[in-house]
Design a protein around this motif. Structure first.
Motif, PDB file in Angstrom:
ATOM      1  N   HIS A 154       0.780  -1.281  -0.054  1.00 12.41           N
ATOM      2  CA  HIS A 154       0.035  -0.038  -0.254  1.00 12.41           C
ATOM      3  C   HIS A 154       0.868   1.303   0.196  1.00 12.41           C
ATOM      4  O   HIS A 154       0.530   2.332  -0.747  1.00 12.41           O
ATOM      5  N   PHE A 155       1.749   1.157   0.859  1.00 12.09           N
ATOM      6  CA  PHE A 155       2.683   2.454   0.784  1.00 12.09           C
ATOM      7  C   PHE A 155       3.276   2.656  -0.264  1.00 12.09           C
ATOM      8  O   PHE A 155       3.653   4.093  -0.762  1.00 12.09           O
ATOM      9  N   TYR A 156       3.910   1.664  -0.974  1.00 13.60           N
ATOM     10  CA  TYR A 156       4.720   1.734  -2.476  1.00 13.60           C
ATOM     11  C   TYR A 156       3.647   2.290  -3.439  1.00 13.60           C
ATOM     12  O   TYR A 156       4.104   3.441  -4.074  1.00 13.60           O
ATOM     13  N   VAL A 157       2.436   1.863  -3.435  1.00 13.92           N
ATOM     14  CA  VAL A 157       1.624   2.273  -4.396  1.00 13.92           C
ATOM     15  C   VAL A 157       1.073   3.787  -4.426  1.00 13.92           C
ATOM     16  O   VAL A 157       1.114   4.722  -5.265  1.00 13.92           O
TER      17      VAL A 157
ATOM     18  N   GLU B 228      -2.407  13.503   2.046  1.00 16.77           N
ATOM     19  CA  GLU B 228      -1.579  12.623   2.163  1.00 16.77           C
ATOM     20  C   GLU B 228      -1.908  11.732   3.141  1.00 16.77           C
ATOM     21  O   GLU B 228      -1.836  10.339   3.238  1.00 16.77           O
ATOM     22  N   SER B 229      -2.201  12.297   4.348  1.00 16.76           N
ATOM     23  CA  SER B 229      -2.410  11.656   5.787  1.00 16.76           C
ATOM     24  C   SER B 229      -3.496  10.837   5.495  1.00 16.76           C
ATOM     25  O   SER B 229      -3.520   9.314   5.836  1.00 16.76           O
ATOM     26  N   ALA B 230      -4.597  11.277   4.839  1.00 18.08           N
ATOM     27  CA  ALA B 230      -5.716  10.326   4.549  1.00 18.08           C
ATOM     28  C   ALA B 230      -5.302   9.149   3.811  1.00 18.08           C
ATOM     29  O   ALA B 230      -6.011   7.966   3.936  1.00 18.08           O
ATOM     30  N   ALA B 231      -4.639   9.422   2.602  1.00 15.36           N
ATOM     31  CA  ALA B 231      -4.112   8.198   1.832  1.00 15.36           C
ATOM     32  C   ALA B 231      -3.201   7.381   2.605  1.00 15.36           C
ATOM     33  O   ALA B 231      -3.372   5.794   2.443  1.00 15.36           O
ATOM     34  N   TYR B 232      -2.265   8.045   3.185  1.00 17.56           N
ATOM     35  CA  TYR B 232      -1.600   6.870   4.153  1.00 17.56           C
ATOM     36  C   TYR B 232      -2.005   5.956   5.153  1.00 17.56           C
ATOM     37  O   TYR B 232      -1.871   4.907   4.944  1.00 17.56           O
TER      38      TYR B 232
ATOM     39  N   PHE C 277      16.830   2.538   4.966  1.00 15.87           N
ATOM     40  CA  PHE C 277      16.248   2.475   3.421  1.00 15.87           C
ATOM     41  C   PHE C 277      15.249   3.583   3.118  1.00 15.87           C
ATOM     42  O   PHE C 277      15.481   4.230   1.943  1.00 15.87           O
ATOM     43  N   HIS C 278      14.464   4.002   4.095  1.00 18.26           N
ATOM     44  CA  HIS C 278      13.523   5.388   3.937  1.00 18.26           C
ATOM     45  C   HIS C 278      14.433   6.636   3.941  1.00 18.26           C
ATOM     46  O   HIS C 278      14.193   7.393   3.310  1.00 18.26           O
ATOM     47  N   GLN C 279      15.708   6.485   4.939  1.00 19.04           N
ATOM     48  CA  GLN C 279      16.598   8.000   4.934  1.00 19.04           C
ATOM     49  C   GLN C 279      16.965   7.981   3.650  1.00 19.04           C
ATOM     50  O   GLN C 279      17.166   9.216   3.156  1.00 19.04           O
ATOM     51  N   LEU C 280      17.211   6.983   2.634  1.00 17.09           N
ATOM     52  CA  LEU C 280      17.795   7.171   1.427  1.00 17.09           C
ATOM     53  C   LEU C 280      16.751   8.100   0.759  1.00 17.09           C
ATOM     54  O   LEU C 280      17.291   8.711  -0.281  1.00 17.09           O
ATOM     55  N   HIS C 281      15.299   7.580   0.662  1.00 18.73           N
ATOM     56  CA  HIS C 281      14.405   8.398  -0.001  1.00 18.73           C
ATOM     57  C   HIS C 281      14.337   9.891   0.290  1.00 18.73           C
ATOM     58  O   HIS C 281      14.223  10.622  -0.567  1.00 18.73           O
ATOM     59  N   HIS C 282      14.617   9.889   1.493  1.00 15.92           N
ATOM     60  CA  HIS C 282      14.494  11.564   1.909  1.00 15.92           C
ATOM     61  C   HIS C 282      15.745  12.274   1.524  1.00 15.92           C
ATOM     62  O   HIS C 282      15.668  13.596   1.146  1.00 15.92           O
ATOM     63  N   ARG C 283      16.829  11.507   1.378  1.00 19.12           N
ATOM     64  CA  ARG C 283      17.868  12.344   0.575  1.00 19.12           C
ATOM     65  C   ARG C 283      17.859  12.421  -0.613  1.00 19.12           C
ATOM     66  O   ARG C 283      18.056  13.553  -1.316  1.00 19.12           O
ATOM     67  N   TYR C 284      17.290  11.265  -1.566  1.00 18.24           N
ATOM     68  CA  TYR C 284      17.639  11.498  -3.101  1.00 18.24           C
ATOM     69  C   TYR C 284      16.120  11.453  -3.772  1.00 18.24           C
ATOM     70  O   TYR C 284      16.138  11.637  -4.906  1.00 18.24           O
ATOM     71  N   TYR C 285      15.089  11.297  -2.870  1.00 14.58           N
ATOM     72  CA  TYR C 285      13.500  11.439  -3.513  1.00 14.58           C
ATOM     73  C   TYR C 285      13.205  10.605  -4.282  1.00 14.58           C
ATOM     74  O   TYR C 285      12.276   9.961  -3.899  1.00 14.58           O
ATOM     75  N   GLU C 286      13.472  10.328  -5.538  1.00 18.80           N
ATOM     76  CA  GLU C 286      13.019   9.504  -6.595  1.00 18.80           C
ATOM     77  C   GLU C 286      13.509   7.908  -6.383  1.00 18.80           C
ATOM     78  O   GLU C 286      13.972   7.535  -7.326  1.00 18.80           O
ATOM     79  N   CYS C 287      13.373   7.386  -5.190  1.00 15.00           N
ATOM     80  CA  CYS C 287      14.037   6.032  -5.063  1.00 15.00           C
ATOM     81  C   CYS C 287      13.130   5.409  -3.627  1.00 15.00           C
ATOM     82  O   CYS C 287      12.651   6.400  -2.834  1.00 15.00           O
ATOM     83  N   ASN C 288      13.254   4.214  -3.586  1.00 14.72           N
ATOM     84  CA  ASN C 288      12.908   3.554  -2.279  1.00 14.72           C
ATOM     85  C   ASN C 288      11.355   3.993  -1.593  1.00 14.72           C
ATOM     86  O   ASN C 288      11.235   4.402  -0.649  1.00 14.72           O
ATOM     87  N   TYR C 289      10.745   3.986  -2.733  1.00 11.58           N
ATOM     88  CA  TYR C 289       9.225   4.418  -2.540  1.00 11.58           C
ATOM     89  C   TYR C 289       8.519   3.495  -1.565  1.00 11.58           C
ATOM     90  O   TYR C 289       7.543   3.991  -0.708  1.00 11.58           O
ATOM     91  N   GLY C 290       8.730   2.294  -1.425  1.00  9.68           N
ATOM     92  CA  GLY C 290       8.519   1.460  -0.411  1.00  9.68           C
ATOM     93  C   GLY C 290       9.211   1.188   0.919  1.00  9.68           C
ATOM     94  O   GLY C 290       9.463   2.068   1.637  1.00  9.68           O
ATOM     95  N   ASN C 291       9.213   0.243   1.369  1.00  8.81           N
ATOM     96  CA  ASN C 291      10.216  -0.119   2.572  1.00  8.81           C
ATOM     97  C   ASN C 291      10.930  -1.298   2.537  1.00  8.81           C
ATOM     98  O   ASN C 291      10.519  -2.115   1.389  1.00  8.81           O
ATOM     99  N   SER C 292      11.488  -1.739   3.401  1.00  3.50           N
ATOM    100  CA  SER C 292      12.540  -2.901   3.074  1.00  3.50           C
ATOM    101  C   SER C 292      11.490  -4.299   3.528  1.00  3.50           C
ATOM    102  O   SER C 292      12.177  -5.491   3.241  1.00  3.50           O
TER     103      SER C 292
END
Length: 341
Positions: free
Chosen positions: A199-202, A238-242, A294-309
């Motif tokens: 769900h989080f990835y989508v 975003e909160s409602a969707a999350y 895994f998610h820290q990388l997303h905050h640094r580089y944005y367009e990657c690791n949309y999901g989780n490990s």
């Protein structure tokens, strides 16, 4: 994962190509997913991972324990909740406020208030922003983050909980207990974690669509260097969707404790996973695992690791950042293509 009982300035002996110089500390690279997906299967490794994450002291095991405490003691589903009444609804809201304040506020106080462990196990060498910055509401990262947590995230997730309690109390949703379905009762917990990953990835891919990113998700991404209050710092849309991940429980046979586990994994887990640290360090030892590099990388580089490990969606769809310099280059190229930069 790298041994974190000692505190080097960064993980020991990173593999060739690892971008260890970008971080103060990081787990062993390359980043790997949970061992559900190893082939050939490695049942002992999976059993160890489940033991560490669910049965030893970690944020996940604490949220699991808290779900049981609430579901069976503090506020079980009762006949009173078959009608919407201010009394029990107020308790739901108050409990969610207090639990988030304890978790996010406590982590922030330990890491950034009293500087309880300095930079031990800290990913980003930079401190959180303390300077006035017009990017944030009230010119403050902390105030901006707390505002969205308390004014948006808690009321929204509490609304979900109120509706589900009402449905359980009215018998609209069946309640499956451990005594009648012991195997299913146990299996639902890891299944919910896998569902949350999908769900989080989508949802996350959707809100990275440039128009939605600009108007919605950019609120969360103000936090390039996040802290505990950053996890639920989101636009209300975003909160409602999350938190809509909870809607699975409307069709999946379960018990209210499963709903509460997923609730706390979403609400409180966002605080721990955005803390910026791998674990809580006390008396020369890591006592409590909370990290999400895994998610820290997303905050640094944005367009990657949309999901989780938990699941390898990013690997399957070509958006995985494993901590290497090559992955950084690929991510930056993808960002330029998406945003015309």
């Amino acid at each position: 994962m790298t041994d974190i009982t000692a505190e080097p300035s960064r993980a020991a002996a990173p593999e060739p190509g690892a971008m260890s110089r970008e971080w103060h500390w990081h787990p062993e690279l390359p980043v790997r997913h949970a061992p559900y997906w190893h082939w050939p299967p490695r049942p002992l490794k999976l059993a160890k991972w489940l033991w560490t994450n669910y049965l030893q002291v970690s944020d996940r095991s604490m949220f699991l324990a808290f779900a049981f405490v609430v579901a069976f003691w503090l506020q079980p589903v009762t006949a009173e909740q078959a009608t919407f009444q201010p009394g029990w609804i107020g308790w739901v809201l108050l409990r969610n406020y207090l639990s988030l304040i304890v978790v996010a506020g406590g982590l922030h106080y330990w890491f950034y208030g009293i500087d309880g462990q300095g930079k031990r196990l800290k990913y980003d060498p930079r401190p959180m922003s303390k300077r006035k910055n017009a990017l944030y509401k009230f010119n403050s990262q902390l105030a901006d983050n707390m505002f969205y947590n308390l004014a948006s995230a808690v009321p929204i997730v509490s609304a979900y909980e109120v509706v589900f309690r009402w449905l359980y109390a009215n018998g609209t949703l069946p309640t499956l207990g451990f005594a009648e379905h012991p195997v299913w009762f146990v299996l639902v917990f890891p299944l919910l974690a896998l569902w949350q990953s999908l769900h989080f990835y989508v949802i996350h891919r959707l809100i990275h669509w440039p128009p939605l990113y600009r108007h919605v998700h950019s609120v969360h991404h103000r936090n390039v260097n996040p802290g505990p209050w950053s996890g639920n710092s989101m636009h209300p849309v975003e909160s409602a969707a999350y938190f809509s991940a909870l809607l699975l429980l409307a069709v999946l046979p379960a018990h209210p404790v499963h709903f509460l586990f997923l609730t706390y994994w979403l609400l409180l887990g966002a605080a721990s996973s955005h803390s910026g640290y791998e674990g809580i360090w006390v008396k020369d030892k890591s006592r409590f695992l909370i990290g999400a590099f895994f998610h820290q990388l997303h905050h640094r580089y944005y367009e990657c690791n949309y999901g989780n490990s938990e699941m390898p969606w990013d690997k399957w769809f070509g958006t995985f950042h494993d901590g290497s310099e090559e992955a950084t280059r690929e991510t930056r190229d993808r960002k330029r293509r998406m945003h015309g930069q």
